[in-house]
Each structure stands twice: as C-alpha cells, then as structure tokens.
Design an enzyme around this catalytic site. Structure first.
Site, PDB file in Angstrom:
ATOM      1  CG  LEU A   1      -2.020  -1.013   1.266  1.00  0.00           C
ATOM      2  CD1 LEU A   1      -2.685  -1.019   2.621  1.00  0.00           C
ATOM      3  CD2 LEU A   1      -3.047  -0.694   0.185  1.00  0.00           C
ATOM      4  N   GLY A   2       2.012   1.139   0.625  1.00  0.00           N
ATOM      5  CA  GLY A   2       2.873   2.304   0.664  1.00  0.00           C
ATOM      6  C   GLY A   2       4.073   2.049   1.541  1.00  0.00           C
TER       7      GLY A   2
ATOM      8  N   GLY B   1       6.135   3.898   4.366  1.00  0.00           N
ATOM      9  CA  GLY B   1       6.165   5.044   5.262  1.00  0.00           C
ATOM     10  C   GLY B   1       7.518   5.157   5.924  1.00  0.00           C
TER      11      GLY B   1
ATOM     12  CE  LYS C   1       3.893   2.048   8.979  1.00  0.00           C
ATOM     13  NZ  LYS C   1       3.344   3.353   9.161  1.00  0.00           N
TER      14      LYS C   1
ATOM     15  CG  ASP D   1       5.171  11.116  12.431  1.00  0.00           C
ATOM     16  OD1 ASP D   1       5.393  12.294  12.086  1.00  0.00           O
ATOM     17  OD2 ASP D   1       5.552  10.126  11.776  1.00  0.00           O
TER      18      ASP D   1
END
Ligand SMILES: *[C@@H]1O[C@H](CO)[C@@H](O)[C@H](O)[C@H]1NC(C)=O
Ligand SMILES: *[C@@H]1O[C@H](CO)[C@@H](O)[C@H](O)[C@H]1NC(C)=O
Ligand SMILES: *[C@@H]1O[C@H](CO)[C@@H](O)[C@H](O)[C@H]1NC(C)=O
Ligand SMILES: *[C@@H]1O[C@H](CO)[C@@H](O)[C@H](O)[C@H]1NC(C)=O
Ligand SMILES: *[C@@H]1O[C@H](CO)[C@@H](O)[C@H](O)[C@H]1NC(C)=O
Length: 660
Positions: free
Chosen positions: A347-348, A350, A370, A466
């Site tokens: 998905l990405g 980070g 993650k 964050d």
C-alpha cells in the site's frame, strides 16, 4: 572249529550285505558322511564341499566301504550313481576348480592337493597304477598340464588327472540335439554315472535339474575297471577351489551296486542359498547407493524445507507477552493474508516501514499490515505494552490497531484497512483526487476529536508524535482517522538518552521538541496546527526550492500580517469554501503553531473553536503581532532553517526556555 565257521558265516553275511549296498540321500541332514577339509553339511542339509575360501579342498565319503568284487582278482560289479550338484561362483562365469565323484581305496584321499589336483592326487602320485582311484570330474578350469580340453568339461579319470576321456559339459536332448551347459552357472544339475560290469562300459550323463535322465550319454568309455577298482572301496566326492573361491554343493545322492541307482526325490532336496551374486550385485552396486542417495537427499531436502519454513515463519514470543495473547497474530497468518507480502499488496512505504494490504484467512477481514524493522530489543517490552494498550483504544477517528506480531528484528502491526488511503494524496495529487471544503473541514474536525481522545479520553495520555497529512487515513465514508500513533516512540527507545534523537517529521516539529527531545501534548498540538494549514492551503509545510515562501507557517503568517489571510487558501478550491471556516482554520493553524508551547491551545479548546462553541481569540492577543517577535527561531530545522532564515521567526526570549 565251530568258532571259525561262525566267523566265516558272519563274514559272508557282511559280504552279502555289502553287495546289496544301495543308498539314497535326498539332502544330507541325517546322513553320517565322512567329511574332511572344509566340507560341511549345512543346517538345511546341503553338502557344501567348499566355501568361499581359496586353495582349499573338501571330501565327503559314504562312511561304509562298498564291495565292488567277489574276490580281489574278480571282475567289478555293475554300479550306478546319481547326484545333483551346483557350483556357485562369486563372479559370473569365473570359478574354480570342480567336483569329482570318486571311488577310492581310502576315505579322504590322503596326501592329495587342492586347486587343479581336485583334492584327488598330488604331483608325485598322479597316474600311479597303485592309486586305484576312479573319478568322474566336473572341471571348470582348463589345466594345460593335464591336457584339459576347456574350462567347462566332464571327464573320466583313471588313477590320474589327465582324463581318459572328456567332453564339454552339456547333454543330448530328446531328438539328439546337443545343448551346452555351464557347470559354474550356479544352477543345479544332475549327473548319472553307470558302469556296466558285463559290457565293461562307463556311461556319464548330465542334465539340468528339471530334465529327465537323457537317453544318449554325454560321455561313454569302454574300459574294464577290474584293475583299478579294488574289492572293497569307498565312494564319495572330492572338491577343490583354486585362485577363485567357489562354493560347491551336492544336494542329493544315490548309489547302488548291481542295479540302477534310485531316482532322487528332487522336490525334497534342500534349497540352495540365493545366488545373490550377479543380479543383486547390480542392485547393490548401483541401485542401493542410488536409493540411499535418493533417500538421503530427500531427507536433507525435507529437513532443509522444514528448517526454512520454520525460519520463514519464526516469531519472537516472550513470556511477558502471553498476557497480550489475543492481540498477537501468527506470522504465518499474516503471511497468508498478504499473499507472502508480495509487491502487488504493497500500500505504501512510510517512515517506519512498508504497509501491505491483506485479508485474514479465517475471518476474511481486510487488514493493513505494517512491517517495522527494529533491531534493538531495548524498550521493546514497554513499546509492545503501549502498542497493545493503545490497541484497546476505540474511536471513530482512530485507525484501530487489531494486533501485532513479533519476529527477530521486526515488528508487524495489524490495522483496520482504510480503503481510501491517506489524506496527503487528496491534497497534493490534485486534481486527480480532491476533497471539497466541506469534506476537508469534516476531516479536520474528525482528526481533532481523535487527537482529543488520545490526549484526554483515555486512562493515560497518549502522545501521537507524528501528526501529518500522510498519517491521516480516510475510511470508506471519508472520515479522517489518525494512524501510526506511538510508533515514533519505538525509535526514541533504544537510543542513548544523552543524545536523544528527535523523531517526527521535519516541518511538524515544535521548537521545544527538537531542543529537549521530549514529546508532549503540546508538541502534538503544534504538529496539528501545521496539519491545519496543510489542509487549508493544499501545500506541504516546507518547500525546498522556493525560498520566499519556503515555510508554510511563515507564509500564512505574512498573509495574515498583511490582513489578507484568505489569500493563503488552497487556490484549487476556487470559490468553493466557507469564508468563516477557512479563516478559522488558518488562524487556528497559526495559533497551534505558536513557538511558545504555553500559548498553544489544548485540543479540547481546538475542538471548541472548530465547533463554534468558543470564539477564537484575536491572534494579536496571544503574542502574534506584526513585530514577528513571538515565533521562536525554529531550531528543529537545523540545517534547513539555516539555509532559509526566516524574517519572522526570530529567537524570542520567553519561548526559548528549555524547561517545559
Ligand atoms: C570355510 O569353511 C571353513 C571350515 O568350516 C571355515 O573355517 C571358514 O571360515 C569358511 N570360510 C568362509 C568364507 O565361509
Ligand atoms: C558314522 O560314521 C563313522 C565312520 O565314519 C562311524 O564311526 C560312526 O559310528 C557312524 N555313526 C553313525 C550314527 O552311523
Ligand atoms: C591274483 O592275481 C595276481 C597277479 O595279478 C596273482 O599273483 C594272484 O595269485 C592271483 N590270486 C588269485 C586268488 O587268483
Ligand atoms: C602323494 O600322495 C600319496 C598317496 O596318498 C602319499 O603317499 C604321498 O606322500 C603324497 N606325496 C606328497 C609329496 O605329498
Ligand atoms: C557350445 O559350446 C561350444 C564351445 O564350448 C560352442 O562352440 C558351441 O557353439 C556352443 N553351442 C551352443 C548351442 O551354444
């Protein structure tokens, strides 16, 4: 006198008995043979004349003498014998030496030699007329000194090893066709030796075990044996091995004087040991190693597979974690869910790791996994405890943490899957995807309420650390949800407290945070302020190239300073926005980004301003003034800040105090 007659009568009785001698051995288990050399009777009744020993011999004689004549100078009676033998060589067609049926004056043929002497004679007595030895040899070696015709012959021996007559082994089948036989084939064969006392003729016949006694003899010799065979003789077998060890067997034997020897009961003969020589040797020398190799390599492969599989799905689980049982996922489960963490599910990527989409195999729930790599074990316990306790937080504006999994050097966090992705792409990838003002304002309010929940709604204060557009995720209804909280903490841990490394994202870091390295609710509010400006202006907090308005906060401040704060709004919105809301968001953004933490509102106040429950104070009243003295120099930017000296952000005495 009477005694003498008695002795004479009994002698006659013995002679009469001897003349009628007639015995059959279908196997030798119960026979009382006279054995010498290496001859033995095996447990199953085979007469094994020689075993696998080189240069040896063995003799086996019927224990009792046989009367062959009526008187010493008389003529020899007819006699007949039949026996079944087998010679098993260690190598195909290579054997030595042979078996001889013998009629001899003594049991055991004393003084004889093995090898080519066949256990019958020695170099001095060969062909002596005083030997009185008759033999039929089955010879498998060609001995040139005895004029052997070949290495597979049958011969008749009279007092010596040079045969009176010999012929290649074989037989005449019905119809007179000659068929070769190989003596050392290891197969059982039958031999018949018949002496006709009237015709003075010796006939020798040979045939495979399953073939009847042939009509035509293999070997026929006209010879009066009267000068060779004495009145009383012994019958038996002699056998020897040469340089090649061969096992010589006799399976059955019958003998008769004055009549044809009884037929052997072939079915009752003992079984030969399996000829495990040639064929098994192929199996043993090629097949077995191959099979062993195959089995061993299969074993190694499967062990490697199991180990690799175990390593692949290995996890770290410590005792203290068992309390968090329900929140713990199996790595294998996550591996299956994400189809092996393949690229298509990514998905990405980070700041803390790669995020994969997945579907839990049993519940079919969509998840985002993650993968955070974490080498240090320090602080892991507190971190996991925190993660798990945060995982119990439930709020509509917080991405639910479903659980985690630990492996060596890696932590996997499992979240609810957010189908619409992160907010930043709606702000920066315009006009491909965009959010109108109403949606943006609702996201802002949602995030504010989520952050308030973290700060005040939970039994302990949770600092997000964050906050930024890329950490705000949108659910199916475009509600903004806070994600990734607490992760920055992981990176705060494990480092030397003396040189505390500040973790967060450049542009969102409050000045006192970079200075002290301590994250507080206030530093979260600061980042939230930057986030507000980000959403309203549709641009990133720091622009690298354009020096004039590099810092978003500076730029918005300057717009406000010039009395045109709405100029800072995202131009792509056009006129589609509510002016009061836009102004509120921009001003609130500046207020939250105040360099002095004490001047920043709390999240509760922020929410009240956003909801219109509380009027926004004038910015000038909180120290924001055109003098621009209120914003501290943003040390957080370090080098960046140096290269972009801001006219507005000058060090201010009251806000740079280290104490918090
Ligand atoms: C052969 O037989 C002799 C006597 O029985 C024995 O000593 C020897 O070990 C045997 N050799 C083999 C190879 O069986
Ligand atoms: C077996 O033969 C030997 C002579 O070789 C003899 O002395 C012995 O008595 C015989 N035994 C039997 C049981 O016939
Ligand atoms: C048997 O023959 C030998 C010579 O071959 C002779 O000396 C002997 O007298 C003979 N005996 C009888 C009983 O005929
Ligand atoms: C050969 O055999 C005979 C008969 O058994 C014997 O008398 C003689 O001593 C043997 N000779 C040798 C050299 O062994
Ligand atoms: C039998 O063996 C001899 C040599 O020993 C050979 O010349 C002959 O061709 C063989 N005959 C058959 C039918 O195999």
């Amino acid at each position: 006198m009477f005694f003498k007659i008695l002795v004479g009568l009994s002698l006659l009785a013995v002679l009469a008995y001897a003349q009628e001698i007639n015995f059959v051995y279908n196997g030798f288990r119960s026979a009382n043979l006279s054995l010498d050399g290496i001859a033995r009777v095996t447990s199953n009744g085979l007469l094994k004349l020689t075993n696998n020993t080189k240069q040896q011999m063995g003799h086996a004689f019927h224990p009792d003498p046989v009367q062959f004549k009526n008187s010493p100078n008389g003529s020899v009676f007819s006699f007949s014998t039949a026996f079944v033998f087998a010679m098993q060589p260690p190598y195909a067609n290579l054997g030595g030496h042979g078996i001889v049926f013998v009629v001899a004056p003594q049991r055991g043929l004393p003084g004889s030699l093995p090898s080519n002497y066949l256990g019958m004679f020695n170099e001095t007595n060969d062909h002596n007329n005083t030997n009185h030895v008759f033999g039929v040899e089955l010879d498998t070696v060609q001995s040139s000194e005895f004029q052997d015709i070949n290495d597979n012959h049958v011969g008749i021996d009279l007092n010596g090893l040079t045969s009176a007559k010999s012929t290649p082994a074989g037989y005449y089948a019905d119809g007179g066709v000659f068929k070769n036989l190989t003596l050392i084939s290891g197969k059982s064969m039958q031999v018949w030796v018949d002496y006709d006392g009237t015709e003075k003729q010796i006939n020798v016949k040979l045939a495979p075990i399953n073939v009847q006694k042939p009509r035509t003899p293999l070997l026929s010799l006209s010879k009066d044996l009267s000068l060779i065979i004495n009145q009383s003789m012994y019958v038996g077998f002699s056998s020897s091995t040469g340089s090649v060890q061969t096992s010589h067997y006799v399976l059955g034997w019958s003998f008769r004087v004055n009549g044809e020897a009884q037929a052997l009961a072939l079915s009752q003969l003992p079984k030969l040991p399996r000829i495990g020589k040639k064929e098994p040797s192929k199996v043993l020398t090629i097949g077995l190693p191959l099979i062993v190799l195959f089995v061993v390599s299969m074993l190694i492969l499967s062990v490697v597979y199991v180990i690799r599989r175990k390593r692949k799905f290995a996890e770290v689980l410590e005792d203290w974690e068992r309390d968090y049982g329900p929140h713990r996922f199996k790595f294998k489960e996550l591996y299956v869910a994400t189809k092996g963490f393949r690229e298509q599910e990514l998905l990405g990527t980070g700041g803390f790791g790669r995020v994969y989409r997945g579907i839990l195999p049993t519940s079919k729930i969509e998840i985002a996994v993650k993968r955070v790599s974490h080498e240090s074990r320090q602080g892991m316990r507190e971190f996991v405890a925190e993660i798990v306790s945060i995982g119990r937080l439930r709020h509509r504006n917080i991405v639910s943490l479903l659980g985690y999994c630990r492996r060596k050097g890696e932590l996997l966090l499992v979240y609810d899957y957010m189908p619409k992705g992160s907010l930043d792409k709606y702000l920066y990838d315009q006009p491909k995807v965009t959010l109108n003002w109403r949606q943006r304002f609702s996201v802002i309010k949602g995030v504010a309420s989520g952050l308030l929940y973290l700060h005040e709604g939970w039994e302990q204060v949770v600092i997000h650390r964050d906050i930024k557009a890329s950490n705000i995720l949108l659910d199916a209804d475009l509600n903004g949800r806070l994600g990734d909280f607490g992760l920055a903490r992981l990176y705060d841990h494990g480092t030397d407290p003396e040189t505390t490394r500040v973790v967060g994202t450049l542009g969102y870091l409050a000045p006192e945070h970079t200075r002290t390295g301590k994250a507080t609710r206030s530093t979260d509010v600061f980042a939230f302020g930057v986030f507000l400006l980000e959403v309203a202006c549709g641009r990133r907090p720091v622009k690298i190239r354009d020096a004039e308005d590099a810092i978003l906060v500076d730029w918005v401040f300057s717009c406000w300073d010039q009395g045109a704060i709405l100029e800072a709004r995202d131009p792509k919105l056009g006129g589609e926005f509510v002016e009061e809301e836009m102004e509120l968001v921009l001003k609130l953004g500046l207020m939250c980004s105040h360099s002095d933490p004490l001047m920043r509102p709390s999240m509760r106040q922020v929410l009240q301003y956003l909801e219109g429950d509380l009027p926004m104070p004038e910015l000038s009243s909180i120290g924001l003034s055109s003098g621009g003295l209120t914003f501290a120099h943003r040390e957080g930017f370090d080098d960046l800040a140096m290269s972009y000296p801001s006219s507005l952000y000058k060090a201010s005495a009251h806000s740079s105090s280290v104490a918090e």
